[in-house]
Design a protein around this motif. Structure first.
Motif, short mmCIF file in Angstrom:
data_model
loop_
_atom_site.label_atom_id
_atom_site.label_comp_id
_atom_site.label_asym_id
_atom_site.label_seq_id
_atom_site.Cartn_x
_atom_site.Cartn_y
_atom_site.Cartn_z
N CYS A 1 -8.69 16.18 5.79
CA CYS A 1 -8.92 14.81 6.26
C CYS A 1 -7.85 13.88 5.71
O CYS A 1 -7.11 14.24 4.79
N GLU B 1 -9.45 7.17 4.28
CA GLU B 1 -9.20 5.87 4.90
C GLU B 1 -8.77 4.81 3.90
O GLU B 1 -8.29 3.74 4.29
N THR C 1 -11.30 8.92 7.11
CA THR C 1 -12.70 8.95 6.73
C THR C 1 -12.85 9.02 5.23
O THR C 1 -11.86 8.95 4.48
N ARG D 1 -19.14 9.99 4.28
CA ARG D 1 -19.40 9.77 5.69
C ARG D 1 -19.26 11.05 6.50
O ARG D 1 -20.01 11.30 7.43
N LEU D 2 -18.27 11.87 6.12
CA LEU D 2 -18.05 13.12 6.84
C LEU D 2 -19.30 13.99 6.81
O LEU D 2 -19.72 14.54 7.84
N GLN E 1 -21.90 12.45 9.15
CA GLN E 1 -21.55 12.58 10.56
C GLN E 1 -21.76 14.00 11.07
O GLN E 1 -22.22 14.19 12.20
#
Length: 227
Positions: free
Chosen positions: A115, A118, A156, A160-161, A164
């Motif tokens: 990833c 962010e 991300t 959160r990953l 989700q």
């Protein structure tokens, strides 16, 4: 960049749209991103200016196309925003007449993922384990890998990953329970700041995994397959 409207999802500020009524944003039904050649050239020029200001010599054979390669790498690393239509495939559970038996789980992993954080746009990478207890529908094992990667290939954060992936699987097949376990190393902590080389673990549970015994069985299976 041409922005296309995306349907609301449980992660946005809009109304949650049931799967049978409209595609859910984030799970695999997004429209592909579009960047015009003019926009692409402009973004490359911005990157060239930044790299030059930071000290990179862009007049060398090995660096002249670095802004272009970097932009392409960023675009590819965030391909999760384009979704994955192959996630739409699911199958009846076909459990037969004795459906209400002891909870039986499917666990897939380790699923490698990478990833971009962010907060700093630096990579973090690791492995995921995804477990679920089927309801009336099951999903192909390879789709669990696709589900992890469609959310991982975005800007991300690890917390959160995990959420989700769990919510995405709930939207896809409405299982009786979902478990997600992530382990990752973050470049933003190893290359800057405290410069700590550590591993971050995140877990999340849905439905039947409120049962402590089922959670423990899942974590034991994760421990056996951990790389």
């Amino acid at each position: 960049m041409t922005h296309r409207p995306r349907p609301h999802s449980r992660h946005g500020q809009g109304e949650v749209v049931p799967l049978h009524e409209a595609p859910a944003s984030g799970s695999g039904w997004e429209l592909p991103r579009e960047i015009s050649p003019e926009e692409w050239a402009r973004y490359e020029s911005y990157l060239a200016e930044i790299f030059s200001a930071l000290g990179m010599d862009l007049d060398q054979p090995g660096t002249r196309t670095t802004p272009s390669r970097f932009l392409r790498a960023l675009f590819d690393a965030t391909s999760g925003y384009d979704g994955d239509p192959k996630l739409l495939t699911a199958f009846p559970a076909e459990r037969g007449a004795k459906a209400e038996v002891a909870l039986a789980q499917v666990v897939e992993g380790p699923i490698a993922f990478s990833c971009l954080c962010e907060h700093h746009a630096l990579p973090f990478q690791g492995v995921a384990h995804v477990g679920y207890v089927a309801g009336d529908t099951i999903i192909g094992i390879s789709k669990l890998t696709r589900l992890v990667r469609v959310f991982a290939r975005r800007f991300t954060v690890q917390e959160r990953l995990a959420e989700q992936v769990a919510d995405g699987l709930v939207e896809l097949i409405a299982p009786r329970g979902v478990a997600v376990h992530l382990e990752a190393s973050h470049t933003c902590t190893s290359m800057r700041g405290v410069e700590e080389h550590s591993t971050t673990v995140t877990t999340t549970w849905r439905g039947a995994y409120e049962d402590a015994a089922l959670r423990q069985e899942f974590l034991q299976l994760v421990g056996r397959t951990r790389v």
